[in-house]
Design a protein around this motif. Structure first.
Motif, PDB file in Angstrom:
ATOM      1  N   GLY A  98       0.837  -1.196   0.000  1.00 13.35           N
ATOM      2  CA  GLY A  98       0.000   0.000   0.000  1.00 13.35           C
ATOM      3  C   GLY A  98       0.868   1.241   0.000  1.00 13.35           C
ATOM      4  N   VAL A  99       0.234   2.385  -0.144  1.00 14.08           N
ATOM      5  CA  VAL A  99       0.994   3.637  -0.165  1.00 14.08           C
ATOM      6  C   VAL A  99       1.761   3.816   1.140  1.00 14.08           C
ATOM      7  N   SER A 100       1.071   3.563   2.262  1.00 18.89           N
ATOM      8  CA  SER A 100       1.716   3.818   3.560  1.00 18.89           C
ATOM      9  C   SER A 100       2.967   2.962   3.716  1.00 18.89           C
ATOM     10  N   PHE A 126      -1.504  14.660   3.710  1.00 21.96           N
ATOM     11  CA  PHE A 126      -2.448  13.611   4.108  1.00 21.96           C
ATOM     12  C   PHE A 126      -1.892  12.922   5.359  1.00 21.96           C
ATOM     13  N   THR A 128      -1.570  10.035   6.651  1.00 20.04           N
ATOM     14  CA  THR A 128      -0.682   8.862   6.654  1.00 20.04           C
ATOM     15  C   THR A 128       0.755   9.269   6.355  1.00 20.04           C
ATOM     16  N   ASP A 129       0.957  10.281   5.525  1.00 20.48           N
ATOM     17  CA  ASP A 129       2.324  10.744   5.232  1.00 20.48           C
ATOM     18  C   ASP A 129       2.986  11.278   6.503  1.00 20.48           C
ATOM     19  N   SER A 169       3.354  15.969  -1.258  1.00 18.17           N
ATOM     20  CA  SER A 169       2.320  15.519  -2.175  1.00 18.17           C
ATOM     21  C   SER A 169       2.387  16.385  -3.423  1.00 18.17           C
ATOM     22  N   TYR A 173      -4.176  16.961  -1.153  1.00 16.85           N
ATOM     23  CA  TYR A 173      -5.440  16.202  -1.144  1.00 16.85           C
ATOM     24  C   TYR A 173      -6.639  17.065  -0.750  1.00 16.85           C
ATOM     25  N   ASP A 198       4.634  12.067  -3.265  1.00 18.10           N
ATOM     26  CA  ASP A 198       3.410  11.287  -3.110  1.00 18.10           C
ATOM     27  C   ASP A 198       2.492  11.681  -4.272  1.00 18.10           C
ATOM     28  N   CYS A 200      -0.497  10.318  -5.051  1.00 18.62           N
ATOM     29  CA  CYS A 200      -1.864   9.787  -4.912  1.00 18.62           C
ATOM     30  C   CYS A 200      -2.896  10.629  -5.663  1.00 18.62           C
ATOM     31  N   HIS A 201      -2.745  11.957  -5.599  1.00 14.82           N
ATOM     32  CA  HIS A 201      -3.751  12.817  -6.230  1.00 14.82           C
ATOM     33  C   HIS A 201      -3.302  13.377  -7.569  1.00 14.82           C
ATOM     34  N   TYR A 223      -6.177   3.348  -6.631  1.00 18.97           N
ATOM     35  CA  TYR A 223      -7.634   3.233  -6.454  1.00 18.97           C
ATOM     36  C   TYR A 223      -8.380   4.552  -6.707  1.00 18.97           C
ATOM     37  N   LYS A 224      -7.637   5.646  -6.927  1.00 14.40           N
ATOM     38  CA  LYS A 224      -8.316   6.928  -7.173  1.00 14.40           C
ATOM     39  C   LYS A 224      -8.489   7.108  -8.679  1.00 14.40           C
TER      40      LYS A 224
HETATM   41  C1  LIG Z   1      -1.817  11.916  -0.378  1.00 10.82           C
HETATM   42  C2  LIG Z   1      -2.240  10.562   0.111  1.00 10.82           C
HETATM   43  N1  LIG Z   1      -1.312   9.678   0.535  1.00 10.82           N
HETATM   44  C3  LIG Z   1      -1.665   8.459   0.974  1.00 10.82           C
HETATM   45  C4  LIG Z   1      -2.987   8.060   1.019  1.00 10.82           C
HETATM   46  C5  LIG Z   1      -3.461   6.730   1.498  1.00 10.82           C
HETATM   47  O1  LIG Z   1      -2.516   5.772   1.754  1.00 10.82           O
HETATM   48  P1  LIG Z   1      -2.964   4.250   1.822  1.00 10.82           P
HETATM   49  O2  LIG Z   1      -3.274   3.803   0.433  1.00 10.82           O
HETATM   50  O3  LIG Z   1      -1.811   3.557   2.442  1.00 10.82           O
HETATM   51  O4  LIG Z   1      -4.203   4.164   2.663  1.00 10.82           O
HETATM   52  C6  LIG Z   1      -3.976   8.958   0.570  1.00 10.82           C
HETATM   53  C7  LIG Z   1      -5.402   8.547   0.610  1.00 10.82           C
HETATM   54  O5  LIG Z   1      -6.309   9.207   0.283  1.00 10.82           O
HETATM   55  C8  LIG Z   1      -3.592  10.224   0.135  1.00 10.82           C
HETATM   56  O6  LIG Z   1      -4.523  11.093  -0.273  1.00 10.82           O
END
Ligand SMILES: Cc1ncc(COP(=O)(O)O)c(C=O)c1O
Length: 412
Positions: A98-100, A126, A128-129, A169, A173, A198, A200-201, A223-224
């Motif tokens: 996973g991302v984390s 975000f 988790t970062d 990022s 987000y 990162d 993700c977005h 998944y986005k």
């Molecule tokens: C910038 C960013 N990093 C990480 C994540 C999520 O990490 P993970 O896929 O480990 O839940 C998100 C989830 O929305 C996010 O927006």
């Protein structure tokens, strides 16, 4: 020019070169989906691809599929399909975990490459970062420093000369602000720091050129905007120049140079594969493969042009009604979402709920942002027009004040 009427929007849809790709997605009747920046829509081909993986590859071919269906190499073959979307070479990206978890791997790896001990992050990243950085610096005996990367603080912090790694990022987000990847990467390198992005977005949302920017590491979810399904495996990028020396902490057998020798000592694989740890979710990989095959048909420059046109349209209609955007109006600083500030204290969540009841799905991000994602592969201009009009009406009529819209669900 931004259209002003629904008819003009329909004309844009009729001329849209991306319009045929909408047919590749399952889109529920009566729904305008503006949450593809959180969970992308389902490609039509995914259920069949996943069923084939389960029934044939697993059910019939059983363990032989590790070889015959390419299961062992999925992290690499899928990584190669993600690579063009992020401006990387095929051998610089792997898919897995996973991302984390990937963030943890690259942060520790980057800290091990430096004789400095500060990770510079953004205060509003975000969570988790922030949390993973906290865990990583704790283990590595390093420290975390948090700044606002959109102001002068970034340059000032780098000038201090003690930053080992910058973690940012690419697109914020919450606000949808797009960061200057080439400029920030260059400045960080000039000050002796490595950069982790990162994505993700931004993966599938904006064109990305990791190689061209000289980025060091990147992580991102699928998944986005990439439509691989809830909890789908993430991707990890490591620039080829770092492969020979990089040392990641979750050294598992899938990252070993010769996993089937089953030796007692760890020896990292020569390339980006060394970032792998253990067995991967191959059923979920099948869904990712289906969505990446749709993405292979998309021209990212067309996606970007349509994304900007759609966010311009949404910003114009909502702006004229007095709604205030937290998303930059400057195209160069905008991702593929629009974040509107709630018009009064406590109104953001119920407004989004009232909108969802009308069939327009967005989301709310505490404390005050109503967030709307724009996905050019399956959204039409008329959808954007209708959604913006519905939002303006929900606010104008005050229908969001009805008590049922205030009931908070677990996921907002
Ligand atoms: C910038 C960013 N990093 C990480 C994540 C999520 O990490 P993970 O896929 O480990 O839940 C998100 C989830 O929305 C996010 O927006």
């Amino acid at each position: 020019m931004t259209p002003t009427t629904r008819e003009e929007c329909a004309a844009l849809d009729a001329a849209d070169p991306l319009a045929p790709l909408r047919e590749e997605f399952v889109l529920p009747e009566g729904v305008i989906y503006l949450d593809g920046n959180s969970l992308g829509a389902l490609p039509r081909s995914t259920p069949g691809r996943v069923a084939d993986m389960i029934e044939r590859e697993w059910g019939q071919d059983l363990i032989r599929s590790w070889n015959t269906a390419g299961w062992w190499d999925k992290p690499r073959t899928l990584g190669a399909k993600v690579a063009p979307l992020v401006g990387a070479d095929p051998d610089e990206v792997v898919v897995g975990d996973g991302v984390s978890a990937n963030l943890f791997k690259v942060l520790i790896a980057a800290l091990r490459m430096s004789d400095r001990s500060v990770v510079l992050g953004e205060a509003g990243n975000f969570p988790t970062d922030l949390y993973v950085t906290e865990g990583a610096v704790g283990l590595a005996g390093a420290t975390q420093r948090r700044i606002d990367p959109d102001g002068p603080a970034l340059g000032e912090a780098l000038a201090a000369g003690d930053v080992a790694v910058v973690l940012l990022s690419h697109v914020d987000y919450r606000t949808g602000t797009l960061r200057d990847m080439p400029g920030i990467t260059r400045t960080a390198h000039d000050h002796g720091a490595l950069v982790v992005w990162d994505l993700c977005h931004s993966a599938g949302a904006v064109p990305i050129d990791l190689s061209g920017c000289g980025a060091d590491f990147a992580v991102g979810c699928t998944y986005k905007y990439l439509n691989a399904g809830p909890g789908a495996p993430a991707f990890l990028y490591a620039a080829r120049r770092h492969h020979p020396v990089v040392d990641q902490p979750l050294s598992g057998w899938h990252g070993h140079a010769r996993p089937f020798d089953f030796t007692a000592d760890y020896e990292p694989a020569p390339g980006v594969s060394r970032f792998l740890s253990g067995s991967q979710p191959l059923v979920a990989d099948a869904a990712l493969e289906a969505s990446l095959d749709v993405w292979a048909k998309a021209d990212m420059d067309l996606v970007r042009a349509k994304s900007l046109a759609m966010t311009d349209l949404f910003l114009r209609v909502t702006g004229e009604a007095g709604l205030v955007s937290a998303t930059p109006l400057d195209h160069g600083r905008r991702g593929s979402q629009v974040a509107l500030l709630q018009p009064e204290e406590g109104s953001g969540y119920p407004i989004v709920q009232a909108l969802i009841e009308r069939g327009v799905i967005g989301d709310f991000r505490a404390p005050d942002v109503m967030r709307f994602g724009f996905t050019p592969l399956y959204l039409r201009y008329v959808d954007v027009f209708d959604a913006a009009t519905a939002l303006v009406e929900v606010v104008r009529t005050g229908e969001w004040r009805e008590e049922r819209f205030a009931q908070r669900a677990q996921v907002t």
